[in-house]
Motif scaffolding. Structure first.
Motif, PDB file in Angstrom:
ATOM      1  N   LEU A   1      -2.276   3.065  -0.851  1.00 13.10           N
ATOM      2  CA  LEU A   1      -2.399   2.440  -2.188  1.00 13.10           C
ATOM      3  C   LEU A   1      -3.316   1.227  -1.770  1.00 13.10           C
ATOM      4  O   LEU A   1      -3.091   0.561  -0.668  1.00 13.10           O
ATOM      5  CB  LEU A   1      -1.371   2.364  -2.710  1.00 13.10           C
ATOM      6  CG  LEU A   1      -0.575   3.585  -3.219  1.00 13.10           C
ATOM      7  CD1 LEU A   1       0.920   3.243  -3.526  1.00 13.10           C
ATOM      8  CD2 LEU A   1      -1.429   4.422  -4.324  1.00 13.10           C
ATOM      9  N   SER A   2      -3.756   0.329  -2.992  1.00 16.31           N
ATOM     10  CA  SER A   2      -4.469  -0.815  -2.610  1.00 16.31           C
ATOM     11  C   SER A   2      -3.597  -1.786  -3.155  1.00 16.31           C
ATOM     12  O   SER A   2      -2.754  -1.576  -4.142  1.00 16.31           O
ATOM     13  CB  SER A   2      -5.775  -0.963  -3.503  1.00 16.31           C
ATOM     14  OG  SER A   2      -6.559   0.076  -3.210  1.00 16.31           O
TER      15      SER A   2
ATOM     16  N   LYS B   1       2.293  -4.321  -4.461  1.00 15.74           N
ATOM     17  CA  LYS B   1       2.592  -5.557  -4.002  1.00 15.74           C
ATOM     18  C   LYS B   1       1.168  -6.450  -3.643  1.00 15.74           C
ATOM     19  O   LYS B   1       0.476  -5.493  -3.369  1.00 15.74           O
ATOM     20  CB  LYS B   1       3.811  -5.908  -3.209  1.00 15.74           C
ATOM     21  CG  LYS B   1       4.829  -5.109  -3.613  1.00 15.74           C
ATOM     22  CD  LYS B   1       5.380  -5.814  -4.914  1.00 15.74           C
ATOM     23  CE  LYS B   1       6.932  -5.368  -5.231  1.00 15.74           C
ATOM     24  NZ  LYS B   1       7.369  -4.126  -5.225  1.00 15.74           N
ATOM     25  N   SER B   2       1.217  -7.600  -3.554  1.00 16.03           N
ATOM     26  CA  SER B   2      -0.028  -8.323  -2.745  1.00 16.03           C
ATOM     27  C   SER B   2       0.098  -8.064  -1.327  1.00 16.03           C
ATOM     28  O   SER B   2       0.880  -7.692  -0.908  1.00 16.03           O
ATOM     29  CB  SER B   2       0.131  -9.883  -3.212  1.00 16.03           C
ATOM     30  OG  SER B   2       1.417 -10.132  -2.492  1.00 16.03           O
TER      31      SER B   2
ATOM     32  N   ASN C   1       0.807  -1.268  -0.084  1.00 14.25           N
ATOM     33  CA  ASN C   1       0.116  -0.035  -0.307  1.00 14.25           C
ATOM     34  C   ASN C   1       0.722   1.305  -0.072  1.00 14.25           C
ATOM     35  O   ASN C   1       0.203   2.344   0.334  1.00 14.25           O
ATOM     36  CB  ASN C   1      -1.150  -0.036   1.229  1.00 14.25           C
ATOM     37  CG  ASN C   1      -0.276  -0.472   2.542  1.00 14.25           C
ATOM     38  OD1 ASN C   1       0.928  -0.084   2.599  1.00 14.25           O
ATOM     39  ND2 ASN C   1      -1.040  -1.026   3.326  1.00 14.25           N
ATOM     40  N   GLN C   2       2.157   1.067  -0.151  1.00 11.34           N
ATOM     41  CA  GLN C   2       2.990   2.335  -0.393  1.00 11.34           C
ATOM     42  C   GLN C   2       3.705   2.321  -1.644  1.00 11.34           C
ATOM     43  O   GLN C   2       3.941   1.423  -2.248  1.00 11.34           O
ATOM     44  CB  GLN C   2       4.131   2.445   0.808  1.00 11.34           C
ATOM     45  CG  GLN C   2       3.636   2.786   2.108  1.00 11.34           C
ATOM     46  CD  GLN C   2       4.603   2.675   3.170  1.00 11.34           C
ATOM     47  OE1 GLN C   2       5.525   1.606   2.970  1.00 11.34           O
ATOM     48  NE2 GLN C   2       4.590   3.339   4.117  1.00 11.34           N
ATOM     49  N   ALA C   3       4.096   3.583  -1.988  1.00 14.09           N
ATOM     50  CA  ALA C   3       5.152   3.501  -3.256  1.00 14.09           C
ATOM     51  C   ALA C   3       6.301   4.690  -3.029  1.00 14.09           C
ATOM     52  O   ALA C   3       5.746   5.640  -2.674  1.00 14.09           O
ATOM     53  CB  ALA C   3       4.331   3.637  -4.679  1.00 14.09           C
ATOM     54  N   LEU C   4       7.133   4.235  -3.659  1.00  9.48           N
ATOM     55  CA  LEU C   4       8.331   5.541  -3.765  1.00  9.48           C
ATOM     56  C   LEU C   4       8.444   5.986  -5.090  1.00  9.48           C
ATOM     57  O   LEU C   4       8.885   5.031  -5.940  1.00  9.48           O
ATOM     58  CB  LEU C   4       9.773   4.687  -2.993  1.00  9.48           C
ATOM     59  CG  LEU C   4      10.732   5.269  -3.047  1.00  9.48           C
ATOM     60  CD1 LEU C   4      10.761   6.784  -2.209  1.00  9.48           C
ATOM     61  CD2 LEU C   4      11.712   4.736  -1.902  1.00  9.48           C
TER      62      LEU C   4
END
Ligand SMILES: *[C@@H]1O[C@H](CO)[C@@H](O)[C@H](O)[C@H]1NC(C)=O
Ligand SMILES: *[C@@H]1O[C@H](CO)[C@@H](O)[C@H](O)[C@H]1NC(C)=O
Ligand SMILES: *[C@@H]1O[C@H](CO)[C@@H](O)[C@H](O)[C@H]1NC(C)=O
Ligand SMILES: *[C@@H]1O[C@H](CO)[C@@H](O)[C@H](O)[C@H]1NC(C)=O
Ligand SMILES: *[C@@H]1O[C@H](CO)[C@@H](O)[C@H](O)[C@H]1NC(C)=O
Ligand SMILES: *[C@@H]1O[C@H](CO)[C@@H](O)[C@H](O)[C@H]1NC(C)=O
Ligand SMILES: *[C@@H]1O[C@H](CO)[C@@H](O)[C@H](O)[C@H]1NC(C)=O
Ligand SMILES: *[C@@H]1O[C@H](CO)[C@@H](O)[C@H](O)[C@H]1NC(C)=O
Ligand SMILES: *[C@@H]1O[C@H](CO)[C@@H](O)[C@H](O)[C@H]1NC(C)=O
Length: 494
Positions: free
Chosen positions: A245-246, A271-272, A150-153
């Motif tokens: 994020l989902s 990711k899952s 649920n995160q992104a960089l």
């Protein structure tokens, strides 16, 4: 004596022309097609050269759109509005993907007219500039770091090259192990990040800042942290950690600069839900490291690992290695004696740091949800030769990421023994062999730095054949890069 009718016409033209507003230089003007002046035209100032841009802010890419015409003969009162019927010095500003631009000379000013062209009510912007165009679709893309469930960089494209003075003999000083990070630039573009689920189809709409900004949706995406970061020699970037994020979802990202300059789209997948590796970023001694690592969740209150909360058991040896390497390198008369016409000790230290960081911080990964086939499902054997990544032939040929499932039952096999045991199942994304080969190439031979050979067993510990070919031809590998704009990551480039 002019006939009376002509005088009347003339004065009508003058009075309508007098109501023509002049577009100011270097100032963005916003309009609504249902509230345009009558006639729908504007005067353009006298200028040697103007860059005129238009951006549609609403409506669908299917059209119809308003059309924009300029005339650069004069802006005198009797000048007719330029339009589809053309004429001397009449040009159309062609609009594609919501964006149009035209450059020309305006020695005695000009007129810009809007032809609503039956378009439904919409809004648009006009930028008249005597310097660089105000609206732009930038060719430099944002950069995906990594994602969790649920995160992104994400990084913006670089906006400012660093000013790193090259050391010179006799005062040849290399940065210390714990790099002292330069101060961020005092001014930067005003960056806005736009994140949408790919399913929303945002990439098929207008590629303009005002349109994209209006598409910031009902998604619960939030910016957890934003800083300026000098990831590598390419320059300063804005770095975002996104939250909310989902899992297992494909996202589309744009970065808009100063509301008008668009960079993107890039894509990435989260990711899952079971993915348990957290993000690490913002390490002054490893500025390039920005991905997920096999550590337990960061301490309470922190969304990711950074310089302040990484275990010392990991950072102390790393900095010690870097310091010792720098000492060994310093025994060479750097800057006085030359070991290569192309590179010097500073390049060697920089590449060694990059390699050591990529090795010290093992990178987690996961097969992509949309194309699970594009990742390896089993570890390359220790005897693997060359590229194990490309499998199949002809059209069925697929490139597999250098992704190797880890045996959590055998923690003694973990890549970096300074990492605590990590009991959750995970896969490692192997470092790209190029991060090693570049050290070999840039460092003096007396240091004895060696990389495993592709024809021997390199593929057991490195991603081989992705960027450079197995024969060593630069950028001629299976993918030519460590990652692409679609969210595929082939190997860890550090
Ligand atoms: C444009 O003008 C119309 C009519 O005044 C109004 O209904 C509409 O909301 C305006 N659109 C925008 C985006 O401001
Ligand atoms: C209008 O702009 C075009 C393109 O720059 C140029 O060729 C032409 O000479 C200009 N017309 C006048 C009257 O300056
Ligand atoms: C207009 O923009 C181009 C880049 O697209 C630039 O090369 C040119 O110098 C600009 N014109 C002026 C007058 O600055
Ligand atoms: C040597 O270079 C370092 C870093 O560039 C600088 O801080 C230092 O003052 C210099 N020393 C001399 C003697 O010039
Ligand atoms: C590295 O230096 C920074 C200050 O420049 C300091 O905050 C940080 O704690 C140091 N890191 C380590 C691991 O010594
Ligand atoms: C940056 O852009 C945002 C969105 O367009 C705007 O709200 C904000 O005022 C701008 N900030 C500065 C300092 O210009
Ligand atoms: C963002 O992250 C950086 C690096 O970890 C940290 O120094 C900074 O304080 C954070 N900013 C906010 C607003 O949390
Ligand atoms: C670096 O060198 C010092 C002194 O020779 C040594 O004690 C230390 O163990 C070395 N560090 C590493 C990580 O090998
Ligand atoms: C994300 O969506 C894009 C556009 O449909 C696609 O090309 C890309 O392969 C997808 N990426 C992943 C990692 O699923």
């Amino acid at each position: 004596m002019l006939p009376e009718a002509f005088l009347l016409l003339l004065s009508a033209a003058i009075s309508s022309a007098q109501t023509r507003q002049e577009l100011s230089i270097n100032q963005l003007a916003s309009f609504n097609t249902s509230r345009l002046p009558n006639p729908p035209s504007f005067n353009l100032p006298d200028q040697d050269e103007l860059n005129i841009t238009v951006a549609l802010c609403a409506g669908s890419n299917a059209g119809p759109f308003p059309r924009f015409f300029v005339s650069n003969s004069t802006h005198s009162a009797i000048e007719d509005d330029p339009g589809p019927s053309g004429g001397t010095d009449v040009y159309e500003i062609m609009v594609g993907d919501g964006h149009g631009s035209w450059t020309g000379k305006f020695p005695s000013g000009g007129v810009l007219a809007v032809d609503v062209n039956g378009a439904p009510q919409t809004t648009f912007e006009i930028g008249v500039s005597n310097a660089d165009p105000m609206h732009e679709v930038l060719t430099n893309l944002p950069l995906f770091g990594d994602s969790t469930a649920n995160q992104a960089l994400i990084f913006s494209a670089p906006f400012l090259a660093p000013s790193l003075p090259k050391p010179s003999y006799p005062n040849y000083t290399l940065p210390g192990g714990n790099l002292s990070f330069p101060d961020p630039p005092s001014s930067s573009p005003n960056f806005t990040i736009i994140v949408q689920s790919t399913a929303s189809g945002i990439a098929s709409g207008h590629q303009t800042g005002c349109f994209l900004s209006s598409q910031r949706s009902s998604l619960n995406v939030n910016v957890v942290n934003q800083t300026l970061w000098l990831k590598d020699a390419d320059g300063w970037r804005s770095q975002w950690i996104l939250g909310g994020l989902s899992p297992s979802t494909n996202y589309t990202v744009y970065v808009v600069q100063d509301s008008t300059k668009v960079s993107g789209p890039i894509y990435f997948a989260t990711k899952s839900a079971a993915y348990s590796c957290p993000l690490v970023a913002s390490l002054p001694y490893c500025p390039g490291i920005a991905y997920t690592i096999p550590l337990p969740a960061p301490p309470p209150g922190a969304a990711f690992y950074d310089n302040g909360n990484l275990p010392e058991a990991i950072t102390t040896p790393l900095i010690s290695y870097l310091t010792n390497f720098t000492v060994s390198l310093g025994t060479f008369a750097c800057g006085r004696d030359i070991y290569s016409p192309l590179v010097g000790c500073d390049d060697c230290q920089r590449e060694y740091r990059k390699w050591l960081c990529a090795i010290t911080f093992p990178r987690c990964g996961e097969p992509s949800p949309s194309s699970s086939g594009s990742f390896t499902s089993s570890s390359a054997p220790a005897s693997a030769t060359g590229l194990s990544a490309v499998q199949g032939t002809g059209d069925a040929q697929k490139v597999f990421s250098a992704l190797v499932p880890q045996d959590t039952g055998r923690p003694e096999l973990r890549r970096n023994q300074n990492f605590p045991e990590f009991t959750n199942p995970y896969s490692l994304l192997l470092p790209c062999i190029e991060t090693c080969n570049v050290v070999d190439r840039t460092c003096p031979a007396f240091l004895g730095f060696r990389c495993p050979l592709p024809q021997f067993n390199a593929a057991a510990t490195y991603g081989v054949g992705y960027i450079d070919s197995t024969d060593g031809d630069q950028d001629k590998g299976a993918t030519g890069a460590a990652q692409d704009r679609w969210g595929n990551v082939w190997c860890n480039s550090g």
